[in-house]
Scaffold this active site. Sequence first.
Site, PDB file in Angstrom:
ATOM      1  N   HIS A   1     115.858  54.404 -81.114  1.00 27.13           N
ATOM      2  CA  HIS A   1     114.482  54.449 -80.637  1.00 27.13           C
ATOM      3  C   HIS A   1     114.413  53.335 -79.620  1.00 27.13           C
ATOM      4  O   HIS A   1     114.574  52.166 -79.971  1.00 27.13           O
ATOM      5  CB  HIS A   1     113.486  54.141 -81.760  1.00 27.13           C
ATOM      6  CG  HIS A   1     113.080  55.354 -82.519  1.00 27.13           C
ATOM      7  ND1 HIS A   1     112.204  55.303 -83.570  1.00 27.13           N
ATOM      8  CD2 HIS A   1     113.405  56.660 -82.353  1.00 27.13           C
ATOM      9  CE1 HIS A   1     112.011  56.537 -84.030  1.00 27.13           C
ATOM     10  NE2 HIS A   1     112.736  57.366 -83.311  1.00 27.13           N
TER      11      HIS A   1
ATOM     12  N   GLU B   1     116.097  54.912 -90.192  1.00 25.31           N
ATOM     13  CA  GLU B   1     115.676  53.850 -89.254  1.00 25.31           C
ATOM     14  C   GLU B   1     115.307  52.578 -90.005  1.00 25.31           C
ATOM     15  O   GLU B   1     114.419  52.584 -90.852  1.00 25.31           O
ATOM     16  CB  GLU B   1     114.483  54.367 -88.434  1.00 25.31           C
ATOM     17  CG  GLU B   1     113.914  53.340 -87.474  1.00 25.31           C
ATOM     18  CD  GLU B   1     112.737  53.886 -86.670  1.00 25.31           C
ATOM     19  OE1 GLU B   1     112.294  55.036 -86.917  1.00 25.31           O
ATOM     20  OE2 GLU B   1     112.242  53.149 -85.785  1.00 25.31           O
TER      21      GLU B   1
ATOM     22  N   ASP C   1     116.079  50.922 -83.818  1.00 26.35           N
ATOM     23  CA  ASP C   1     114.902  50.844 -82.948  1.00 26.35           C
ATOM     24  C   ASP C   1     114.974  49.473 -82.289  1.00 26.35           C
ATOM     25  O   ASP C   1     115.083  48.447 -82.982  1.00 26.35           O
ATOM     26  CB  ASP C   1     113.628  51.004 -83.793  1.00 26.35           C
ATOM     27  CG  ASP C   1     112.364  50.964 -82.963  1.00 26.35           C
ATOM     28  OD1 ASP C   1     112.208  50.027 -82.159  1.00 26.35           O
ATOM     29  OD2 ASP C   1     111.503  51.858 -83.128  1.00 26.35           O
TER      30      ASP C   1
ATOM     31  N   ASP D   1     105.721  47.752 -79.573  1.00 19.24           N
ATOM     32  CA  ASP D   1     105.835  49.082 -78.984  1.00 19.24           C
ATOM     33  C   ASP D   1     105.195  49.170 -77.600  1.00 19.24           C
ATOM     34  O   ASP D   1     104.426  50.080 -77.306  1.00 19.24           O
ATOM     35  CB  ASP D   1     105.261  50.148 -79.927  1.00 19.24           C
ATOM     36  CG  ASP D   1     106.144  50.336 -81.147  1.00 19.24           C
ATOM     37  OD1 ASP D   1     107.305  50.738 -80.983  1.00 19.24           O
ATOM     38  OD2 ASP D   1     105.689  50.056 -82.279  1.00 19.24           O
TER      39      ASP D   1
ATOM     40  N   ASP E   1     110.316  55.277 -78.226  1.00 18.53           N
ATOM     41  CA  ASP E   1     109.333  54.993 -79.274  1.00 18.53           C
ATOM     42  C   ASP E   1     108.463  53.811 -78.866  1.00 18.53           C
ATOM     43  O   ASP E   1     108.836  52.661 -79.057  1.00 18.53           O
ATOM     44  CB  ASP E   1     110.045  54.703 -80.609  1.00 18.53           C
ATOM     45  CG  ASP E   1     109.044  54.508 -81.740  1.00 18.53           C
ATOM     46  OD1 ASP E   1     107.860  54.842 -81.548  1.00 18.53           O
ATOM     47  OD2 ASP E   1     109.442  54.023 -82.816  1.00 18.53           O
TER      48      ASP E   1
ATOM     49  N   TRP F   1     111.891  57.219 -91.236  1.00 20.30           N
ATOM     50  CA  TRP F   1     111.501  55.798 -91.263  1.00 20.30           C
ATOM     51  C   TRP F   1     110.408  55.628 -92.299  1.00 20.30           C
ATOM     52  O   TRP F   1     109.467  56.425 -92.350  1.00 20.30           O
ATOM     53  CB  TRP F   1     110.974  55.323 -89.902  1.00 20.30           C
ATOM     54  CG  TRP F   1     110.375  53.954 -90.023  1.00 20.30           C
ATOM     55  CD1 TRP F   1     111.059  52.784 -90.228  1.00 20.30           C
ATOM     56  CD2 TRP F   1     108.978  53.610 -90.030  1.00 20.30           C
ATOM     57  NE1 TRP F   1     110.169  51.740 -90.346  1.00 20.30           N
ATOM     58  CE2 TRP F   1     108.900  52.216 -90.224  1.00 20.30           C
ATOM     59  CE3 TRP F   1     107.790  54.337 -89.890  1.00 20.30           C
ATOM     60  CZ2 TRP F   1     107.676  51.536 -90.290  1.00 20.30           C
ATOM     61  CZ3 TRP F   1     106.571  53.668 -89.948  1.00 20.30           C
ATOM     62  CH2 TRP F   1     106.531  52.285 -90.140  1.00 20.30           C
TER      63      TRP F   1
ATOM     64  N   LYS G   1     114.129  48.373 -90.240  1.00 21.63           N
ATOM     65  CA  LYS G   1     113.103  47.545 -89.610  1.00 21.63           C
ATOM     66  C   LYS G   1     113.162  46.134 -90.177  1.00 21.63           C
ATOM     67  O   LYS G   1     113.732  45.920 -91.250  1.00 21.63           O
ATOM     68  CB  LYS G   1     111.728  48.174 -89.855  1.00 21.63           C
ATOM     69  CG  LYS G   1     110.623  47.561 -89.030  1.00 21.63           C
ATOM     70  CD  LYS G   1     109.398  48.445 -88.936  1.00 21.63           C
ATOM     71  CE  LYS G   1     108.292  47.723 -88.190  1.00 21.63           C
ATOM     72  NZ  LYS G   1     107.166  48.573 -87.881  1.00 21.63           N
TER      73      LYS G   1
ATOM     74  N   HIS H   1     112.985  46.576 -83.633  1.00 25.15           N
ATOM     75  CA  HIS H   1     113.030  46.284 -85.072  1.00 25.15           C
ATOM     76  C   HIS H   1     113.983  45.163 -85.451  1.00 25.15           C
ATOM     77  O   HIS H   1     114.578  45.187 -86.529  1.00 25.15           O
ATOM     78  CB  HIS H   1     113.395  47.551 -85.853  1.00 25.15           C
ATOM     79  CG  HIS H   1     112.279  48.547 -85.880  1.00 25.15           C
ATOM     80  ND1 HIS H   1     112.279  49.669 -86.672  1.00 25.15           N
ATOM     81  CD2 HIS H   1     111.107  48.579 -85.207  1.00 25.15           C
ATOM     82  CE1 HIS H   1     111.171  50.354 -86.476  1.00 25.15           C
ATOM     83  NE2 HIS H   1     110.441  49.717 -85.585  1.00 25.15           N
TER      84      HIS H   1
ATOM     85  N   ASP I   1     107.169  43.847 -83.049  1.00 24.49           N
ATOM     86  CA  ASP I   1     107.448  45.247 -82.757  1.00 24.49           C
ATOM     87  C   ASP I   1     106.199  45.891 -82.156  1.00 24.49           C
ATOM     88  O   ASP I   1     105.596  46.773 -82.745  1.00 24.49           O
ATOM     89  CB  ASP I   1     107.854  45.939 -84.066  1.00 24.49           C
ATOM     90  CG  ASP I   1     108.166  47.410 -83.857  1.00 24.49           C
ATOM     91  OD1 ASP I   1     108.655  47.760 -82.777  1.00 24.49           O
ATOM     92  OD2 ASP I   1     107.908  48.204 -84.785  1.00 24.49           O
TER      93      ASP I   1
END
Length: 415
Positions: A283, A217, A256, A293, A323, A176, A219, A259, A291
Amino acid sequence: MKKYIKDKYLKYGINIDEVLEKLANITISLHCWQLDDVNGFEDSATLSGGIQSTGDYPGKAGNFKELTDDLTIALQYIPGKKKINLHSIYQSDNLVDRSEITIEQFKSWIKYAKNHDLGLDFNPTVFSSPMLVDGLSLSSPDENVRNYWIKHCINSIKLTEEISKELGKKSLCNIWIPDGLKEVPSDRLGPRSRLEKSLDKIFEYKFDNNLIDVSLESKVFGIGVESYTVGSHEFYMNYCAKKTFLDKQQVLCLLDTGHFHEGENVADKISSLLLFNDKLAFHVSRPVRWDSDHVLKLNDQLQEVADELVKCDALERTYIGLDYFDGSINRVAALIIGARNIQKALLKALLTPWNLLKEAQDSYDHTKVLALQEEIKTLPWTIVWEEYCLLNNISLDDEWYQEVIKYENEVLKLR
Ligand code: RNT
Ligand code: ZN
């Protein structure tokens, strides 16, 4: 397990013993970076690349020993097959510049993985570095910058192969990069074209697909890079198709779940990707407005991803990694909560009679679909979850928390 529960599911054609066996065989890759707010073990660690961990909860792991101590606690409360997901900033032995990493820098991790019978996945760390110039790495206009990161990525792929050989377990190497721009670009094509060429250079190294898979990955945006992300979803979907079908070198797309735009349904993308790709990687994260997380909750979004993986029969060709990074709560608990939640979501998905639901859809019986979908929600899946924990010798939901708080009081608070 009580016969009454088994029979309830059998009525829908679901055999609980088979479900529990399937669940126990799904590997979840636990991200080491939840335990130290993505700090890593390099000296001058400051998190960059448009990602952020917020919160200052006491007890953050500060070195290999502390991090693996915490991990060992977390592992005790997470059932099923596990891997640990590493980043190159987590070198455990004889620290070198990231561009020079080899398996020598990860010897202690390999020993730890062997002792705990774990697989390892790996990520080059293309952020938190002075070589990320003006927020750009593989797409930088500066050739020296691009070459630095190309070298880092190739060495990461090579070392992932070595890890896989050592452990006898297939590993995933995921790339990523945070490259993007704060303002609307004057040139969108240039950086993307440079990223394509950099990736081509990386993949001049023909990695051994028997040992590892490599994923890219995508985004949508990050903090400070709100207007343009070079490695977008469309970019990588097309790049992976080019590599896989034209160049016959399989490269996987990694989705992800944080993302994408808020209104986008990541679960809906899975079937399309599965039709045209042998394998997929994930992820699993929880975005809150961006994002962010956040730690995984057992919410509808997570459930729909798990449902798709199960109903598309894709578990054997999917890498599932966690993640998220939350520094505002007990970090060990955060790892446990998220990992247990993805497993609960997968269990619920495995306990759903997809064949009946598909049949109803294909016979235009949409009333039955809706009725069945809602009926399933009240089946006693929590009893099956308890049974799963007991079978695996893992604490129940109301047991592990006190133990982790004890660890916090006795160990984490003294750091
Ligand atoms: C960032 C990506 C990336 C990182 C980790 C640390 O938005 O999700 O996967 O979170 O590699
Ligand atoms: Zn990610």
